[in-house]
Scaffold this active site. Structure first.
Site, short mmCIF file in Angstrom:
data_model
loop_
_atom_site.label_atom_id
_atom_site.label_comp_id
_atom_site.label_asym_id
_atom_site.label_seq_id
_atom_site.Cartn_x
_atom_site.Cartn_y
_atom_site.Cartn_z
N SER A 7 25.96 34.65 31.06
CA SER A 7 27.10 34.83 30.16
C SER A 7 27.66 36.23 30.28
O SER A 7 26.93 37.22 30.14
CB SER A 7 26.67 34.56 28.72
OG SER A 7 27.70 34.94 27.83
N HIS A 31 28.62 31.69 32.86
CA HIS A 31 28.89 31.12 31.54
C HIS A 31 30.03 31.89 30.88
O HIS A 31 29.97 33.12 30.73
CB HIS A 31 27.64 31.20 30.67
CG HIS A 31 27.75 30.45 29.39
ND1 HIS A 31 27.59 29.08 29.31
CD2 HIS A 31 28.00 30.88 28.13
CE1 HIS A 31 27.73 28.70 28.05
NE2 HIS A 31 28.00 29.77 27.31
N ASP A 33 32.22 32.23 27.58
CA ASP A 33 32.32 31.95 26.15
C ASP A 33 33.73 32.27 25.66
O ASP A 33 34.11 33.43 25.52
CB ASP A 33 31.31 32.79 25.37
CG ASP A 33 29.89 32.29 25.53
OD1 ASP A 33 29.67 31.09 25.31
OD2 ASP A 33 29.01 33.10 25.87
N MET A 35 36.25 32.34 22.69
CA MET A 35 36.23 32.38 21.22
C MET A 35 37.63 32.69 20.70
O MET A 35 38.31 33.58 21.24
CB MET A 35 35.27 33.45 20.72
CG MET A 35 33.86 33.30 21.25
SD MET A 35 32.81 34.63 20.64
CE MET A 35 31.31 34.32 21.56
N HIS A 65 32.43 27.40 27.88
CA HIS A 65 32.00 26.99 26.54
C HIS A 65 33.12 27.31 25.56
O HIS A 65 33.38 28.47 25.26
CB HIS A 65 30.71 27.74 26.18
CG HIS A 65 30.20 27.48 24.81
ND1 HIS A 65 29.26 28.29 24.20
CD2 HIS A 65 30.48 26.50 23.91
CE1 HIS A 65 29.00 27.82 23.00
NE2 HIS A 65 29.74 26.76 22.78
N MET A 67 34.43 27.74 22.19
CA MET A 67 34.14 27.93 20.77
C MET A 67 35.48 28.14 20.07
O MET A 67 35.80 29.21 19.56
CB MET A 67 33.21 29.12 20.58
CG MET A 67 31.79 28.82 20.99
SD MET A 67 30.65 30.21 20.69
CE MET A 67 30.73 30.99 22.29
N MET A 136 22.91 25.24 20.59
CA MET A 136 22.99 26.65 20.21
C MET A 136 21.67 27.05 19.53
O MET A 136 21.27 26.45 18.53
CB MET A 136 24.15 26.88 19.25
CG MET A 136 25.53 26.69 19.87
SD MET A 136 25.85 27.77 21.29
CE MET A 136 25.63 29.40 20.55
N PHE A 142 28.49 35.59 18.49
CA PHE A 142 28.13 36.95 18.91
C PHE A 142 26.89 36.90 19.79
O PHE A 142 25.98 36.11 19.55
CB PHE A 142 27.86 37.85 17.70
CG PHE A 142 29.07 38.10 16.86
CD1 PHE A 142 29.90 39.18 17.12
CD2 PHE A 142 29.39 37.24 15.82
CE1 PHE A 142 31.03 39.41 16.34
CE2 PHE A 142 30.52 37.46 15.03
CZ PHE A 142 31.34 38.53 15.30
N GLY A 143 26.85 37.77 20.80
CA GLY A 143 25.68 37.88 21.64
C GLY A 143 24.62 38.75 21.01
O GLY A 143 24.85 39.44 20.01
N GLY A 144 23.43 38.74 21.61
CA GLY A 144 22.36 39.63 21.19
C GLY A 144 21.56 39.18 19.99
O GLY A 144 20.79 39.98 19.44
N ASP A 171 21.51 28.22 24.48
CA ASP A 171 22.29 29.46 24.47
C ASP A 171 21.95 30.28 23.24
O ASP A 171 22.17 29.84 22.11
CB ASP A 171 23.79 29.10 24.47
CG ASP A 171 24.69 30.33 24.55
OD1 ASP A 171 24.18 31.45 24.54
OD2 ASP A 171 25.92 30.14 24.62
N GLY A 172 21.38 31.47 23.48
CA GLY A 172 21.11 32.39 22.38
C GLY A 172 19.68 32.87 22.34
O GLY A 172 18.76 32.06 22.21
#
Length: 215
Positions: A7, A31, A33, A35, A65, A67, A136, A142-144, A171-172
């Site tokens: 990602s 990947h 994302d 948003m 993906h 979102m 998910m 949000f990442g991290g 993912d996550g």
């Protein structure tokens, strides 16, 4: 076969091309994302970025993906931009069956993503149209974030419902520990972002993840 989907959400966008080139030979998918600041509380990037990356990285598999709200309005544009796999959220549209059908008619792989609180049994009516389900393992946006351990049971339930044909992506919060747990629960594709792109040793981190998968 297990796959790593890198990602770019936490990559350095000032040198995005270089960041991807540094790892492209070690990953299976890129990947993306997308948003919209409406479906999730964050804004990332959209069609222009994907289209530009497709011109630069013609051989990479693009795992997009969405979102976003109303994916039924935009799915075709993301295919035209270069997406090979298109995943949207079941919670974002009442037209999941139709979108999946049309993605597959375009010759692309079609998938649905589920938020942590969404019942995996809702996949039953569309399971025959699915190439991929994205579970998910954090709240999207949000990442991290830290991996939500209760999602392991959800992965197991998804595998029970879908059998072996459908790819289950997570993912996550994926790291060398959680990737093994998710694999054992039935996941086959693993989205990894911050642990790669925020590492001083990106290639080494990917190799550590692959080593964990091989154990």
């Amino acid at each position: 076969m297990y796959k790593l989907s890198a990602s770019i959400l936490n990559a350095n966008f000032a040198r995005l091309g270089d960041e991807i080139r540094e790892v492209e030979d070690l990953i299976d998918e890129l990947h993306l994302d997308v948003m919209d600041g409406h479906y999730v509380d964050n804004i990332s990037f959209g069609l222009p970025v994907i289209g530009t990356l497709r011109k630069e990285f013609s051989s990479l598999v693009f795992d997009t993906h969405l979102m976003i709200s109303h994916p039924e309005r935009y799915w075709e544009e993301f295919i035209e931009a270069g997406s090979d796999i298109l995943v949207f959220h079941l919670e974002a549209t009442p037209k999941a069956f139709l979108i999946l059908q049309r993605i597959k008619e375009k010759g692309r792989l079609a998938g649905i993503s589920l938020n942590p609180a969404t019942d995996v049994r809702l996949l039953e009516p569309v399971k025959d149209l699915l190439d991929r389900v994205l579970i998910m393992t954090v709240e999207p946006g949000f990442g991290g974030q830290r991996f939500l351990t209760p999602m392991l049971r959800k992965i197991e339930q998804a595998r029970e419902i879908l059998g072996d044909r459908v790819d289950i992506e997570v993912d996550g919060g994926i790291n060398p520990t959680t990737i093994v747990e998710a694999r054992s629960a039935g996941a086959t594709t693993f989205v990894v972002g911050s642990s790669i792109f925020q590492s001083e040793d990106k290639r080494g981190e990917i190799l550590r993840l692959r080593e964990a998968l091989a154990t």
